[in-house]
Design a protein around this motif. Structure first.
Motif, PDB file in Angstrom:
ATOM      1  N   SER A  71       0.627  -1.484   0.274  1.00  0.00           N
ATOM      2  CA  SER A  71      -0.206  -0.119   0.321  1.00  0.00           C
ATOM      3  C   SER A  71       1.374   1.733   0.209  1.00  0.00           C
ATOM      4  O   SER A  71       0.511   2.835  -0.670  1.00  0.00           O
ATOM      5  CB  SER A  71      -1.106   0.111   0.935  1.00  0.00           C
ATOM      6  OG  SER A  71      -0.521  -0.124   2.574  1.00  0.00           O
ATOM      7  N   ASN A  78      -2.294   2.324   4.517  1.00  0.00           N
ATOM      8  CA  ASN A  78      -3.351   0.914   4.690  1.00  0.00           C
ATOM      9  C   ASN A  78      -2.619   1.204   6.694  1.00  0.00           C
ATOM     10  O   ASN A  78      -1.883   0.428   7.125  1.00  0.00           O
ATOM     11  CB  ASN A  78      -2.900   0.080   4.209  1.00  0.00           C
ATOM     12  CG  ASN A  78      -4.018  -1.468   4.831  1.00  0.00           C
ATOM     13  OD1 ASN A  78      -4.720  -1.154   5.676  1.00  0.00           O
ATOM     14  ND2 ASN A  78      -3.581  -1.999   4.827  1.00  0.00           N
ATOM     15  N   THR A 142      -9.449   2.553   6.865  1.00  0.00           N
ATOM     16  CA  THR A 142      -9.156   1.125   6.949  1.00  0.00           C
ATOM     17  C   THR A 142      -8.391   1.411   8.727  1.00  0.00           C
ATOM     18  O   THR A 142      -8.968   0.120   9.348  1.00  0.00           O
ATOM     19  CB  THR A 142      -7.733   1.057   6.666  1.00  0.00           C
ATOM     20  OG1 THR A 142      -6.812   2.645   7.070  1.00  0.00           O
ATOM     21  CG2 THR A 142      -7.199   1.160   5.507  1.00  0.00           C
ATOM     22  N   LEU A 242      -4.899  -1.813  -2.157  1.00  0.00           N
ATOM     23  CA  LEU A 242      -5.532  -1.926  -0.985  1.00  0.00           C
ATOM     24  C   LEU A 242      -6.074  -3.006  -0.133  1.00  0.00           C
ATOM     25  O   LEU A 242      -6.056  -3.637   0.515  1.00  0.00           O
ATOM     26  CB  LEU A 242      -6.585  -0.755  -0.593  1.00  0.00           C
ATOM     27  CG  LEU A 242      -6.098   0.506   0.041  1.00  0.00           C
ATOM     28  CD1 LEU A 242      -7.235   1.932  -0.252  1.00  0.00           C
ATOM     29  CD2 LEU A 242      -5.363   0.410   1.167  1.00  0.00           C
TER      30      LEU A 242
END
Length: 352
Positions: A71, A78, A142, A242
């Motif tokens: 990521s 993330n 997240t 992601l």
């Protein structure tokens, strides 16, 4: 070769400076740093058993670290790998105890692949789509999804559908023997999951640096506007990046459950998803570097107990060293950003 040396230079210098500063702190507080570091090393690598336990602690850090590194390479933060780890653990354990009569060569891959899909969907569906199509901050989404995953596990285990029938302790049933990843060295926590982690690191390196998709993800991370101008699908790459990041965090949860714990506990907490951020930063988001960074942080964790017993240095000193490493890695990145800002300013002044 020059870029590789640059990538190695920064982490090595950060670790060395952290060790020196840690030594100064120990001296000021009345401890012997030489004895402390020797004890730390012995506790992590002083015997076959210690080495095995250090490598066992590194396995989930490698896998979650790979997820975070993917990521970061794509320019996405993330921060919810901990929640994706929990989702992978939940799915892996559920498949591990729910299906009977399967041979191990079907049961184990089934549980691992399902955990990867669950972790990938957990990261890619809401955070990924929200980031790609609405511009929502993925740090917030997240992180919020991480809390949802953790509390969802409590719901499942506290007299919920995953709690062991007839038991009073909030824990899941033990997984079937066919779903257990065998121990590589007996009387240690090291399972064959170490080979899964190493294979995953090699795969991610190949994907990120040897494939068109990996190039596109890195291009989006470097400059979204340029990537879009070059004809790349930026929103799709965000979602997939992601999703792939969450998939490896989910794999970490399943490997840890099938290879070490064999059941899910309500009080279970890992912290692997948060430490993975530090691992990825120290490795400069290089998949091979993630292996060595994970082993370093695993060694700090396993060796700190022996350091406390043998050198009477509080085990929290390992956390201090970890924090110092993060600080010096981050300080270098801040210096690079400031340097870039001054360079742009000077360029504008020269053009004017």
């Amino acid at each position: 070769m020059k870029n590789l040396l640059k990538e190695l230079y920064i982490p090595v210098v950060a670790v060395l400076i952290a060790i020196i500063v840690g030594s100064i702190i120990m001296l000021i507080t009345g401890f012997n740093p030489i004895t402390a570091y020797i004890s730390l090393f012995i506790g992590a690598f002083g015997s076959v058993k210690n080495i095995a336990n250090t490598l066992a602690a590194a396995v989930p850090l490698i896998l979650t670290g790979l997820g975070v590194a993917i990521s970061f390479k794509a320019g996405l933060f993330n921060i919810g790998a901990e929640g994706q780890y929990w989702i992978g653990a939940i799915v892996g354990v559920w498949i591990g105890y729910s299906f009977t009569g399967l041979p191990w060569y079907i049961h184990i891959p089934f549980a691992l692949i399902a955990a990867m899909i669950a972790g990938g969907l957990w990261a890619g569906l809401i955070p990924g789509l929200a980031k790609a199509y609405t511009g929502a901050n993925e740090v917030i989404t997240t992180m919020m999804m991480s809390y949802i995953a953790i509390y969802f596990s409590h719901f499942l285990l506290e007299f919920g559908p995953m709690m062991e029938k007839g038991g009073t302790i909030p824990q899941s049933p033990v997984i079937k023997e066919s779903a257990v990843i065998p121990f590589l060295i007996q009387n240690t926590q090291l399972s064959y999951g170490i080979f899964i982690a190493l294979a995953a690191a090699i795969f991610v390196y190949w994907l990120m640096f040897k494939t068109t998709w990996g190039f596109e993800m890195r291009a989006v991370g470097y400059n979204q506007r340029a990537a879009r101008y070059a004809g790349m699908n930026v929103p799709l790459n965000m979602v997939l990046s992601l999703g792939l990041s969450g998939a490896f965090a989910g794999l970490a949860g399943a490997v840890q459950m099938l290879g070490v714990q064999h059941r899910l506990y309500d009080s279970f907490t890992s912290g692997y998803g948060y430490t993975a951020i530090v691992v990825a930063l120290l490795a400069n988001n290089n998949p091979i570097g993630v292996i060595f960074a994970a082993i370093l942080f695993a060694a700090l964790g396993t060796g700190s107990q022996y350091m406390q017993l043998n050198a009477q240095v509080p085990g929290q000193m390992a956390d201090v060293i970890t924090g110092l490493i993060v600080f010096f890695v981050a300080a270098h990145r801040v210096a690079e950003v400031i340097k870039g800002m001054f360079a742009k300013k000077q360029k504008k002044e020269a053009e004017a």
